[in-house]
Write a protein that holds these residues in place. Structure first.
Motif, PDB file in Angstrom:
ATOM      1  N   VAL A 171      52.173 -22.767  -3.978  1.00 50.45           N
ATOM      2  CA  VAL A 171      51.288 -23.376  -4.963  1.00 50.45           C
ATOM      3  C   VAL A 171      51.667 -24.833  -5.191  1.00 50.45           C
ATOM      4  CG1 VAL A 171      50.683 -23.374  -7.415  1.00 50.45           C
ATOM      5  CG2 VAL A 171      50.657 -21.240  -6.137  1.00 50.45           C
ATOM      6  N   ARG A 172      52.977 -25.072  -5.278  1.00 54.02           N
ATOM      7  CA  ARG A 172      53.445 -26.416  -5.585  1.00 54.02           C
ATOM      8  C   ARG A 172      53.000 -27.425  -4.523  1.00 54.02           C
ATOM      9  NH1 ARG A 172      58.979 -25.672  -6.987  1.00 54.02           N
ATOM     10  NH2 ARG A 172      59.454 -25.511  -4.786  1.00 54.02           N
ATOM     11  N   SER A 173      52.884 -26.982  -3.301  1.00 55.45           N
ATOM     12  CA  SER A 173      52.537 -27.908  -2.219  1.00 55.45           C
ATOM     13  C   SER A 173      51.041 -28.117  -2.093  1.00 55.45           C
ATOM     14  CB  SER A 173      53.093 -27.383  -0.893  1.00 55.45           C
ATOM     15  OG  SER A 173      52.434 -26.185  -0.535  1.00 55.45           O
ATOM     16  N   LYS A 174      50.243 -27.462  -2.935  1.00 53.57           N
ATOM     17  CA  LYS A 174      48.796 -27.507  -2.761  1.00 53.57           C
ATOM     18  C   LYS A 174      48.078 -28.168  -3.932  1.00 53.57           C
ATOM     19  CE  LYS A 174      48.548 -23.564   0.374  1.00 53.57           C
ATOM     20  NZ  LYS A 174      48.005 -22.210   0.616  1.00 53.57           N
ATOM     21  N   HIS A 175      48.713 -29.153  -4.505  1.00 55.00           N
ATOM     22  CA  HIS A 175      48.037 -29.973  -5.503  1.00 55.00           C
ATOM     23  C   HIS A 175      47.703 -31.298  -4.839  1.00 55.00           C
ATOM     24  CE1 HIS A 175      47.709 -32.799  -8.937  1.00 55.00           C
ATOM     25  NE2 HIS A 175      47.091 -31.781  -9.484  1.00 55.00           N
ATOM     26  N   LYS A 176      46.399 -31.604  -4.715  1.00 52.65           N
ATOM     27  CA  LYS A 176      45.966 -32.820  -4.029  1.00 52.65           C
ATOM     28  C   LYS A 176      46.352 -34.017  -4.888  1.00 52.65           C
ATOM     29  CE  LYS A 176      43.787 -35.433  -1.050  1.00 52.65           C
ATOM     30  NZ  LYS A 176      44.112 -36.718  -1.676  1.00 52.65           N
ATOM     31  N   THR A 177      47.242 -34.812  -4.382  1.00 56.35           N
ATOM     32  CA  THR A 177      47.801 -35.880  -5.191  1.00 56.35           C
ATOM     33  C   THR A 177      48.012 -37.127  -4.351  1.00 56.35           C
ATOM     34  OG1 THR A 177      49.630 -36.391  -6.693  1.00 56.35           O
ATOM     35  CG2 THR A 177      50.176 -35.153  -4.716  1.00 56.35           C
ATOM     36  N   SER A 178      48.528 -38.155  -4.986  1.00 54.77           N
ATOM     37  CA  SER A 178      48.961 -39.338  -4.239  1.00 54.77           C
ATOM     38  C   SER A 178      50.481 -39.271  -4.096  1.00 54.77           C
ATOM     39  CB  SER A 178      48.551 -40.612  -4.972  1.00 54.77           C
ATOM     40  OG  SER A 178      49.244 -40.708  -6.195  1.00 54.77           O
ATOM     41  N   TYR A 179      51.053 -40.252  -3.432  1.00 50.49           N
ATOM     42  CA  TYR A 179      52.494 -40.290  -3.229  1.00 50.49           C
ATOM     43  C   TYR A 179      53.050 -41.577  -3.815  1.00 50.49           C
ATOM     44  CZ  TYR A 179      51.646 -36.325  -0.227  1.00 50.49           C
ATOM     45  OH  TYR A 179      51.258 -35.097   0.237  1.00 50.49           O
ATOM     46  N   GLU A 180      54.354 -41.554  -4.070  1.00 53.63           N
ATOM     47  CA  GLU A 180      55.007 -42.666  -4.747  1.00 53.63           C
ATOM     48  C   GLU A 180      56.025 -43.340  -3.826  1.00 53.63           C
ATOM     49  OE1 GLU A 180      54.019 -43.594  -7.672  1.00 53.63           O
ATOM     50  OE2 GLU A 180      52.875 -41.848  -8.341  1.00 53.63           O
ATOM     51  N   ARG A 181      56.450 -44.552  -4.207  1.00 55.36           N
ATOM     52  CA  ARG A 181      57.361 -45.313  -3.357  1.00 55.36           C
ATOM     53  C   ARG A 181      58.470 -45.977  -4.167  1.00 55.36           C
ATOM     54  NH1 ARG A 181      57.533 -48.552   1.522  1.00 55.36           N
ATOM     55  NH2 ARG A 181      59.778 -48.957   1.677  1.00 55.36           N
ATOM     56  N   PRO A 182      59.709 -45.495  -4.043  1.00 54.08           N
ATOM     57  CA  PRO A 182      60.835 -46.311  -4.503  1.00 54.08           C
ATOM     58  C   PRO A 182      61.033 -47.445  -3.494  1.00 54.08           C
ATOM     59  CG  PRO A 182      61.437 -43.979  -4.236  1.00 54.08           C
ATOM     60  CD  PRO A 182      60.135 -44.193  -3.537  1.00 54.08           C
ATOM     61  N   PHE A 183      61.668 -48.529  -3.916  1.00 52.49           N
ATOM     62  CA  PHE A 183      61.870 -49.678  -3.028  1.00 52.49           C
ATOM     63  C   PHE A 183      63.336 -50.078  -2.985  1.00 52.49           C
ATOM     64  CE2 PHE A 183      57.385 -50.046  -4.069  1.00 52.49           C
ATOM     65  CZ  PHE A 183      56.820 -50.373  -2.840  1.00 52.49           C
ATOM     66  N   MET A 184      63.718 -50.681  -1.866  1.00 50.84           N
ATOM     67  CA  MET A 184      65.074 -51.186  -1.695  1.00 50.84           C
ATOM     68  C   MET A 184      65.206 -52.592  -2.273  1.00 50.84           C
ATOM     69  SD  MET A 184      67.116 -49.037  -0.143  1.00 50.84           S
ATOM     70  CE  MET A 184      68.401 -50.173   0.420  1.00 50.84           C
ATOM     71  N   ASP A 185      66.372 -52.874  -2.811  1.00 55.72           N
ATOM     72  CA  ASP A 185      66.764 -54.229  -3.169  1.00 55.72           C
ATOM     73  C   ASP A 185      67.682 -54.705  -2.040  1.00 55.72           C
ATOM     74  OD1 ASP A 185      67.958 -56.543  -4.083  1.00 55.72           O
ATOM     75  OD2 ASP A 185      68.172 -55.819  -6.140  1.00 55.72           O
ATOM     76  N   TYR A 186      67.172 -55.591  -1.200  1.00 53.82           N
ATOM     77  CA  TYR A 186      67.922 -55.961  -0.006  1.00 53.82           C
ATOM     78  C   TYR A 186      69.069 -56.927  -0.293  1.00 53.82           C
ATOM     79  CZ  TYR A 186      64.237 -53.492   2.372  1.00 53.82           C
ATOM     80  OH  TYR A 186      63.368 -52.505   2.781  1.00 53.82           O
ATOM     81  N   GLN A 187      69.121 -57.444  -1.506  1.00 55.44           N
ATOM     82  CA  GLN A 187      70.270 -58.275  -1.875  1.00 55.44           C
ATOM     83  C   GLN A 187      71.495 -57.413  -2.166  1.00 55.44           C
ATOM     84  OE1 GLN A 187      68.945 -60.751  -5.123  1.00 55.44           O
ATOM     85  NE2 GLN A 187      68.177 -62.324  -3.719  1.00 55.44           N
ATOM     86  N   THR A 188      71.257 -56.255  -2.781  1.00 55.32           N
ATOM     87  CA  THR A 188      72.365 -55.352  -3.105  1.00 55.32           C
ATOM     88  C   THR A 188      72.475 -54.203  -2.109  1.00 55.32           C
ATOM     89  OG1 THR A 188      70.969 -53.963  -4.513  1.00 55.32           O
ATOM     90  CG2 THR A 188      72.041 -55.855  -5.548  1.00 55.32           C
ATOM     91  N   ASN A 189      71.434 -54.052  -1.267  1.00 55.89           N
ATOM     92  CA  ASN A 189      71.368 -52.945  -0.311  1.00 55.89           C
ATOM     93  C   ASN A 189      71.389 -51.589  -1.015  1.00 55.89           C
ATOM     94  OD1 ASN A 189      70.973 -52.299   2.405  1.00 55.89           O
ATOM     95  ND2 ASN A 189      73.124 -51.753   2.693  1.00 55.89           N
ATOM     96  N   LYS A 190      70.782 -51.569  -2.184  1.00 54.11           N
ATOM     97  CA  LYS A 190      70.632 -50.331  -2.961  1.00 54.11           C
ATOM     98  C   LYS A 190      69.179 -50.186  -3.381  1.00 54.11           C
ATOM     99  CE  LYS A 190      75.283 -50.477  -4.989  1.00 54.11           C
ATOM    100  NZ  LYS A 190      76.048 -50.537  -6.262  1.00 54.11           N
ATOM    101  N   LEU A 191      68.821 -48.985  -3.835  1.00 49.88           N
ATOM    102  CA  LEU A 191      67.484 -48.784  -4.370  1.00 49.88           C
ATOM    103  C   LEU A 191      67.306 -49.597  -5.648  1.00 49.88           C
ATOM    104  CD1 LEU A 191      67.116 -44.916  -3.931  1.00 49.88           C
ATOM    105  CD2 LEU A 191      65.842 -46.666  -2.674  1.00 49.88           C
ATOM    106  N   LYS A 192      66.118 -50.191  -5.813  1.00 45.44           N
ATOM    107  CA  LYS A 192      65.826 -50.892  -7.063  1.00 45.44           C
ATOM    108  C   LYS A 192      65.857 -49.884  -8.212  1.00 45.44           C
ATOM    109  CE  LYS A 192      62.899 -54.578  -5.178  1.00 45.44           C
ATOM    110  NZ  LYS A 192      61.540 -55.175  -5.206  1.00 45.44           N
ATOM    111  N   GLU A 193      66.379 -50.333  -9.331  1.00 43.16           N
ATOM    112  CA  GLU A 193      66.580 -49.420 -10.449  1.00 43.16           C
ATOM    113  C   GLU A 193      65.576 -49.670 -11.570  1.00 43.16           C
ATOM    114  OE1 GLU A 193      70.216 -47.823 -13.334  1.00 43.16           O
ATOM    115  OE2 GLU A 193      70.591 -49.272 -11.734  1.00 43.16           O
ATOM    116  N   ASN A 194      64.993 -48.583 -12.069  1.00 44.16           N
ATOM    117  CA  ASN A 194      64.168 -48.669 -13.264  1.00 44.16           C
ATOM    118  C   ASN A 194      65.069 -48.855 -14.485  1.00 44.16           C
ATOM    119  OD1 ASN A 194      62.002 -48.194 -11.631  1.00 44.16           O
ATOM    120  ND2 ASN A 194      61.406 -46.258 -12.557  1.00 44.16           N
ATOM    121  N   ILE A 195      64.494 -49.435 -15.540  1.00 43.65           N
ATOM    122  CA  ILE A 195      65.266 -49.685 -16.761  1.00 43.65           C
ATOM    123  C   ILE A 195      64.729 -48.777 -17.869  1.00 43.65           C
ATOM    124  CG2 ILE A 195      66.089 -51.419 -18.380  1.00 43.65           C
ATOM    125  CD1 ILE A 195      65.106 -53.524 -16.310  1.00 43.65           C
TER     126      ILE A 195
END
Length: 354
Positions: A29-53
């Motif tokens: 059931v969980r896999s059958k909800h028609k939805t969009s997808y999301e994107r975390p992004f990299m911070d290439y200065q720190t070489n880590k994922l950008k962090e939400n505040i």
């Protein structure tokens, strides 16, 4: 992308075999909800994922953001975001299938006191075997800054009900059993029993507040700073990380790193830039995760720019093993409130929008 989970209403004394069968059904059931997808992004200065505040709140209820000096947010913008944050809510959409309650999480923005603007795909029906569609049963939400699953499973005065006034753009809107298209991905909700519950949402002097908004796309400069206010959900499965396998910096996309960077269940701000305009949409790189769909995009002056909807369908493909993968340079998108079609739609439903 909304976040989807399942809970059973039967007692815990059921035989193990039946429990296992339900878990299998839940996963399907969980896999059958028609939805969009999301994107975390990299911070290439720190070489880590950008962090939400995450927003924190002082004893007197004032919203506060603590940011690093290298984030380059001026004091006026910071104050605007703190002021607007209390209008951003977490939404839970419940579906009932026999004794199983499934639910999808999203975000939204309160406008004019009694209305909520969010993404229409959050309310898409579930699809069972034989393509049987299961429409939502109930919509609840909270304006608390921290909103875990546990909160929604308890009898809490801060969990309120909402109803769809119109979903989609134009005409009578989409029915509960209809799946929205990318061009219809906006919904307007009404807060149920508003007069009885408004004291838990906003103070009297903010009751009619409607966030200022961008009126023309030319007002948005290329590479200008944008802010996404939303609630991300927890990435619970390691297999969900594989979705980002083709993205640059994939080695940083562990479940632990993603959850640490996105601060699940907290009201957060993610910082990005305006990339380009695509018809009714703006393209941006504010990091997001499941649950952020319907969140509000603001510019540096506190103007409402768009409704966050995640990456477009065309940026997701199947690899040779038949598994979904995100294209390497996919971007997030938001339905622009300055689009004439969206603007007319909002004006027809929300009196203060005109």
């Amino acid at each position: 992308m909304p976040s989807t989970y399942n809970i059973s209403n039967k007692p815990s004394s059921e035989e193990e075999y039946e429990v296992q069968q339900r878990l299998k059904h839940n996963r399907a059931v969980r896999s059958k909800h028609k939805t969009s997808y999301e994107r975390p992004f990299m911070d290439y200065q720190t070489n880590k994922l950008k962090e939400n505040i995450p927003f924190t709140y002082s004893p007197n209820g004032r919203a506060e953001l603590t940011i690093d000096s290298d984030m380059h947010i001026d004091l006026r913008t910071l104050e605007q975001l703190e002021h607007l944050s209390k209008l951003v809510i977490k939404i839970r959409v419940e579906f009932q299938q026999d004794d199983i309650t499934s639910y999808v999480s999203g975000s939204g923005l309160i406008v004019n006191g009694r209305y909520i603007i969010t993404a229409a795909h959050v309310f898409n029906p579930l699809t069972e075997e034989d393509n049987v569609l299961v429409p939502y049963k109930r919509i609840i939400f909270t304006s608390l800054s921290y909103a875990s699953d546990r909160l929604f499973n308890t009898d809490n005065e801060n969990v309120l009900e909402a109803e769809i006034l119109i979903r989609g753009i134009g005409g009578i809107g989409l029915q509960p059993s209809e799946i929205c298209s990318e061009d219809d991905d906006i919904a307007i909700l009404g807060i149920c029993r508003f007069e009885q519950v408004k004291h838990t949402l906003v103070s009297e002097n903010k009751e009619e507040f409607c966030a200022p908004r961008l009126s023309e796309k030319d007002e948005l400069e290329p590479n200008s700073q944008l802010f996404l206010l939303s609630y991300c959900s927890t990435m619970r499965r390691n297999k969900d990380v594989k979705f980002y396998e083709e993205c640059p910096g994939y080695s940083s996309y562990t479940r632990e790193n993603v959850n640490s960077a996105m601060h699940p269940d907290h009201r957060t701000v993610s910082i990005g830039k305006y990339v380009k305009n695509e018809d009714m949409y703006i393209v941006h790189d504010c990091p997001s995760l499941r649950g952020a769909s319907g969140g509000a995009i603001f510019d540096t002056t506190g103007r409402f720019v768009g409704v966050h909807t995640g990456v477009r369908d065309g940026d997701v493909h199947y690899n040779i093993s038949g598994e979904k993968r995100l294209l390497p340079y996919a971007m997030n998108r938001a339905l622009a409130v300055y689009s004439n079609r969206v603007k007319r739609h909002l004006e027809d439903t929300i009196p203060a929008w005109k």
